[in-house]
Design a protein around this motif. Structure first.
Motif, PDB file in Angstrom:
ATOM      1  N   ARG A 183       4.400   5.040  -8.076  1.00  0.00           N
ATOM      2  CA  ARG A 183       3.286   4.089  -8.160  1.00  0.00           C
ATOM      3  C   ARG A 183       3.177   3.238  -6.909  1.00  0.00           C
ATOM      4  NH1 ARG A 183       3.503   0.902 -13.732  1.00  0.00           N
ATOM      5  NH2 ARG A 183       1.677  -0.037 -12.724  1.00  0.00           N
ATOM      6  N   LEU A 184       1.935   2.807  -6.595  1.00  0.00           N
ATOM      7  CA  LEU A 184       1.731   1.875  -5.495  1.00  0.00           C
ATOM      8  C   LEU A 184       2.361   0.533  -5.851  1.00  0.00           C
ATOM      9  CD1 LEU A 184      -1.992   2.579  -4.501  1.00  0.00           C
ATOM     10  CD2 LEU A 184       0.058   3.221  -3.203  1.00  0.00           C
ATOM     11  N   ILE A 185       3.010  -0.067  -4.883  1.00  0.00           N
ATOM     12  CA  ILE A 185       3.695  -1.334  -5.142  1.00  0.00           C
ATOM     13  C   ILE A 185       2.700  -2.417  -5.560  1.00  0.00           C
ATOM     14  CG2 ILE A 185       5.017  -3.194  -4.028  1.00  0.00           C
ATOM     15  CD1 ILE A 185       6.427  -1.015  -2.371  1.00  0.00           C
ATOM     16  N   LYS A 186       1.499  -2.419  -5.011  1.00  0.00           N
ATOM     17  CA  LYS A 186       0.520  -3.456  -5.338  1.00  0.00           C
ATOM     18  C   LYS A 186       0.102  -3.418  -6.802  1.00  0.00           C
ATOM     19  CE  LYS A 186      -3.554  -0.817  -3.766  1.00  0.00           C
ATOM     20  NZ  LYS A 186      -4.639  -0.809  -2.757  1.00  0.00           N
ATOM     21  N   ASN A 187       0.328  -2.297  -7.479  1.00  0.00           N
ATOM     22  CA  ASN A 187      -0.055  -2.180  -8.889  1.00  0.00           C
ATOM     23  C   ASN A 187       1.084  -2.528  -9.849  1.00  0.00           C
ATOM     24  OD1 ASN A 187      -2.637  -1.319  -8.167  1.00  0.00           O
ATOM     25  ND2 ASN A 187      -2.032   0.841  -8.121  1.00  0.00           N
ATOM     26  N   LEU A 188       2.239  -2.922  -9.313  1.00  0.00           N
ATOM     27  CA  LEU A 188       3.381  -3.247 -10.162  1.00  0.00           C
ATOM     28  C   LEU A 188       3.329  -4.706 -10.615  1.00  0.00           C
ATOM     29  CD1 LEU A 188       6.311  -1.607  -8.130  1.00  0.00           C
ATOM     30  CD2 LEU A 188       5.044  -0.615 -10.056  1.00  0.00           C
ATOM     31  N   SER A 189       3.977  -4.984 -11.743  1.00  0.00           N
ATOM     32  CA  SER A 189       4.132  -6.370 -12.194  1.00  0.00           C
ATOM     33  C   SER A 189       5.080  -7.093 -11.242  1.00  0.00           C
ATOM     34  CB  SER A 189       4.718  -6.408 -13.601  1.00  0.00           C
ATOM     35  OG  SER A 189       6.069  -5.946 -13.594  1.00  0.00           O
ATOM     36  N   LYS A 190       5.085  -8.434 -11.331  1.00  0.00           N
ATOM     37  CA  LYS A 190       5.957  -9.205 -10.448  1.00  0.00           C
ATOM     38  C   LYS A 190       7.425  -8.879 -10.704  1.00  0.00           C
ATOM     39  CE  LYS A 190       6.670 -13.579  -8.259  1.00  0.00           C
ATOM     40  NZ  LYS A 190       6.114 -14.885  -7.903  1.00  0.00           N
ATOM     41  N   GLY A 191       7.767  -8.621 -11.966  1.00  0.00           N
ATOM     42  CA  GLY A 191       9.144  -8.266 -12.290  1.00  0.00           C
ATOM     43  C   GLY A 191       9.575  -6.981 -11.613  1.00  0.00           C
TER      44      GLY A 191
ATOM     45  N   GLY B 191      12.307  -5.183  -4.502  1.00  0.00           N
ATOM     46  CA  GLY B 191      12.911  -6.008  -3.453  1.00  0.00           C
ATOM     47  C   GLY B 191      14.424  -5.958  -3.507  1.00  0.00           C
ATOM     48  N   LEU B 192      14.974  -5.976  -4.714  1.00  0.00           N
ATOM     49  CA  LEU B 192      16.421  -5.874  -4.876  1.00  0.00           C
ATOM     50  C   LEU B 192      16.910  -4.484  -4.466  1.00  0.00           C
ATOM     51  CD1 LEU B 192      18.966  -7.333  -5.776  1.00  0.00           C
ATOM     52  CD2 LEU B 192      18.464  -6.670  -8.134  1.00  0.00           C
ATOM     53  N   ALA B 193      16.111  -3.471  -4.766  1.00  0.00           N
ATOM     54  CA  ALA B 193      16.474  -2.099  -4.386  1.00  0.00           C
ATOM     55  C   ALA B 193      16.578  -1.957  -2.874  1.00  0.00           C
ATOM     56  CB  ALA B 193      15.458  -1.110  -4.945  1.00  0.00           C
ATOM     57  N   GLN B 194      15.618  -2.553  -2.122  1.00  0.00           N
ATOM     58  CA  GLN B 194      15.683  -2.433  -0.657  1.00  0.00           C
ATOM     59  C   GLN B 194      16.912  -3.134  -0.099  1.00  0.00           C
ATOM     60  OE1 GLN B 194      15.264  -4.877   1.915  1.00  0.00           O
ATOM     61  NE2 GLN B 194      15.135  -6.565   0.441  1.00  0.00           N
ATOM     62  N   ALA B 195      17.335  -4.228  -0.768  1.00  0.00           N
ATOM     63  CA  ALA B 195      18.547  -4.920  -0.325  1.00  0.00           C
ATOM     64  C   ALA B 195      19.790  -4.055  -0.547  1.00  0.00           C
ATOM     65  CB  ALA B 195      18.690  -6.255  -1.052  1.00  0.00           C
ATOM     66  N   LEU B 196      19.739  -3.201  -1.582  1.00  0.00           N
ATOM     67  CA  LEU B 196      20.897  -2.370  -1.941  1.00  0.00           C
ATOM     68  C   LEU B 196      20.989  -1.072  -1.152  1.00  0.00           C
ATOM     69  CD1 LEU B 196      20.818  -2.825  -5.821  1.00  0.00           C
ATOM     70  CD2 LEU B 196      22.707  -3.467  -4.320  1.00  0.00           C
ATOM     71  N   ILE B 197      19.902  -0.685  -0.473  1.00  0.00           N
ATOM     72  CA  ILE B 197      19.918   0.552   0.304  1.00  0.00           C
ATOM     73  C   ILE B 197      21.076   0.517   1.310  1.00  0.00           C
ATOM     74  CG2 ILE B 197      18.717   1.824   2.149  1.00  0.00           C
ATOM     75  CD1 ILE B 197      17.429   2.524  -0.380  1.00  0.00           C
ATOM     76  N   GLY B 198      21.861   1.581   1.332  1.00  0.00           N
ATOM     77  CA  GLY B 198      22.997   1.653   2.237  1.00  0.00           C
ATOM     78  C   GLY B 198      24.268   1.069   1.655  1.00  0.00           C
TER      79      GLY B 198
ATOM     80  N   ASP C 259       0.819  -1.221   0.000  1.00  0.00           N
ATOM     81  CA  ASP C 259       0.000   0.000   0.000  1.00  0.00           C
ATOM     82  C   ASP C 259       0.847   1.264   0.000  1.00  0.00           C
ATOM     83  OD1 ASP C 259      -2.487  -1.218  -0.103  1.00  0.00           O
ATOM     84  OD2 ASP C 259      -2.555  -1.521   2.069  1.00  0.00           O
ATOM     85  N   MET C 260       2.174   1.111  -0.019  1.00  0.00           N
ATOM     86  CA  MET C 260       3.086   2.244  -0.151  1.00  0.00           C
ATOM     87  C   MET C 260       3.466   2.427  -1.619  1.00  0.00           C
ATOM     88  SD  MET C 260       5.872   1.821   2.928  1.00  0.00           S
ATOM     89  CE  MET C 260       5.494   2.163   4.628  1.00  0.00           C
ATOM     90  N   THR C 261       3.853   3.639  -1.968  1.00  0.00           N
ATOM     91  CA  THR C 261       4.477   3.831  -3.275  1.00  0.00           C
ATOM     92  C   THR C 261       5.915   3.318  -3.179  1.00  0.00           C
ATOM     93  OG1 THR C 261       5.370   6.025  -2.798  1.00  0.00           O
ATOM     94  CG2 THR C 261       3.106   5.911  -3.683  1.00  0.00           C
ATOM     95  N   VAL C 262       6.536   3.131  -4.329  1.00  0.00           N
ATOM     96  CA  VAL C 262       7.925   2.656  -4.360  1.00  0.00           C
ATOM     97  C   VAL C 262       8.825   3.615  -3.585  1.00  0.00           C
ATOM     98  CG1 VAL C 262       9.916   2.226  -5.858  1.00  0.00           C
ATOM     99  CG2 VAL C 262       7.641   1.414  -6.530  1.00  0.00           C
ATOM    100  N   GLY C 263       8.652   4.931  -3.829  1.00  0.00           N
ATOM    101  CA  GLY C 263       9.477   5.934  -3.154  1.00  0.00           C
ATOM    102  C   GLY C 263       9.270   5.925  -1.652  1.00  0.00           C
ATOM    103  N   GLU C 264       8.004   5.829  -1.215  1.00  0.00           N
ATOM    104  CA  GLU C 264       7.704   5.800   0.223  1.00  0.00           C
ATOM    105  C   GLU C 264       8.338   4.571   0.881  1.00  0.00           C
ATOM    106  OE1 GLU C 264       3.303   7.990   0.168  1.00  0.00           O
ATOM    107  OE2 GLU C 264       3.483   5.799   0.043  1.00  0.00           O
TER     108      GLU C 264
END
Length: 332
Positions: free
Chosen positions: A129-137, A143-150, A88-93
């Protein structure tokens, strides 16, 4: 970067991981392979500090994951099989929230960190965009982006392409390859071609035991049947057959194909040593040129089957069926 020593994990009477030890050098991309239930995810969960081991130690960059969890976890970016997304969050949020979790709280630092990973995994165009509206890809990219944070030096990726279509698999695989050299990467995958394409070292686990580790090339050579020789011989079939039957160094043979006066043969040597030199001179004496000769090399899939007794396609089908059942359950 990683030192795993005598790792054991028991669930009651079930031994999920049995005395596993290995090391991973800085900058390596290592594939972690094994059948379903082999202990791969358990091992990765212990390495990330998500669960504790029954005994043994894991050190990340010299920090014990149990005794120095905060310091060790700062070095790790983790993408589990199901990406930890708040849909329910956007990618940026969401990525800004991950910055908070990782202790990046200054506004300018947060903007820089989020912008860097969005560009790295190519999700800038969907950041609003809201994450729930994104394709699985795209969800997998987030998910890979959150792993790369920091910018952690170690990335642990559990089945990063599972459930994706062929185009999405190629895209995610390309993203992971682009991270080579900048990060040490542990990659769990059921796709052997993926491991071959991405990884420079392989660990194979079966029934909680580390059964083999080496480069894909060395594993192929080590587990190949050294007595099996593949030959391409120029000459008439009758002459070639007579020479094969008369050879002092061959126990048996099979002609596999014939084209343009070239006879392809799979032969079994009668000796444990490499007899290719002897065969070359033996056939040269009979005026039969050997245009190609090599000992058998196994594919990584063949090695996997030999060590675990499980066909990789069957394993992938089981995994897909399990995912489809889970998706049907979610739909209901």
């Amino acid at each position: 970067m990683i030192e795993v020593s005598n790792l054991v994990k028991d669930y009651g009477n079930h031994h999920a991981v049995k005395d596993i030890s290995f090391t991973v050098d800085d900058g390596q991309i290592v594939g972690l392979l094994g059948p379903n239930g082999a202990g791969k995810s358990t091992t990765m969960n212990i390495m990330t500090g998500y669960i504790s081991a029954t005994s043994g130690t894991v050190k990340i960059g010299g920090c014990d994951i149990l005794e120095e969890p905060i310091q060790a976890k700062k070095l790790i970016g983790y993408l589990p099989e199901l990406p930890p997304l708040y849909e329910d969050m956007t990618v940026g949020e969401y990525l800004s929230f991950v910055c908070d979790l990782k202790g990046i709280r200054k506004k300018e630092d947060k903007i820089a960190a989020v912008t860097e990973v969005e560009e790295a995994v190519k999700i800038t165009e969907v950041k609003g965009r809201l994450i729930k509206n994104l394709s699985k890809g795209y969800k997998q990219r987030v998910g890979l982006a959150q792993a790369l944070i920091g910018n952690p030096p170690l990335l642990i990726l559990d089945e990063p392409t599972v459930g994706l279509d062929p185009n999405q698999i190629i895209e995610i695989r390309s993203l992971i390859k682009s991270l080579a050299g900048k990060h040490t990467i542990i990659l769990s995958s059921h796709i052997l071609s993926e491991v071959n394409a991405i990884c420079d070292y392989v660990l194979i686990i079966d029934k909680g035991i580390l059964v083999a580790e080496d480069t894909p090339e060395n594993l192929s050579r080590h587990f190949a049947d050294k007595n099996r020789i593949l030959l391409s011989i120029k000459g008439e079939r009758t002459q070639v057959e007579e020479a094969l039957e008369a050879s002092l160094y061959l126990e048996s043979f099979e002609i596999t194909s014939e084209h343009d006066d070239i006879i392809d043969v799979t032969a079994e040597s009668s000796s444990e040593k490499d007899v290719r030199d002897e065969l070359f001179f033996e056939f040269a004496d009979k005026k039969l040129p050997i245009v190609k000769m090599e000992t058998e090399n196994l594919s990584l899939e063949d090695v996997f089957l030999k060590l675990t007794g499980q066909d990789i396609d069957e394993m992938q089908n089981e995994e897909n069926e399990s995912q489809e059942e889970d998706q049907e359950g979610d739909g209901k």
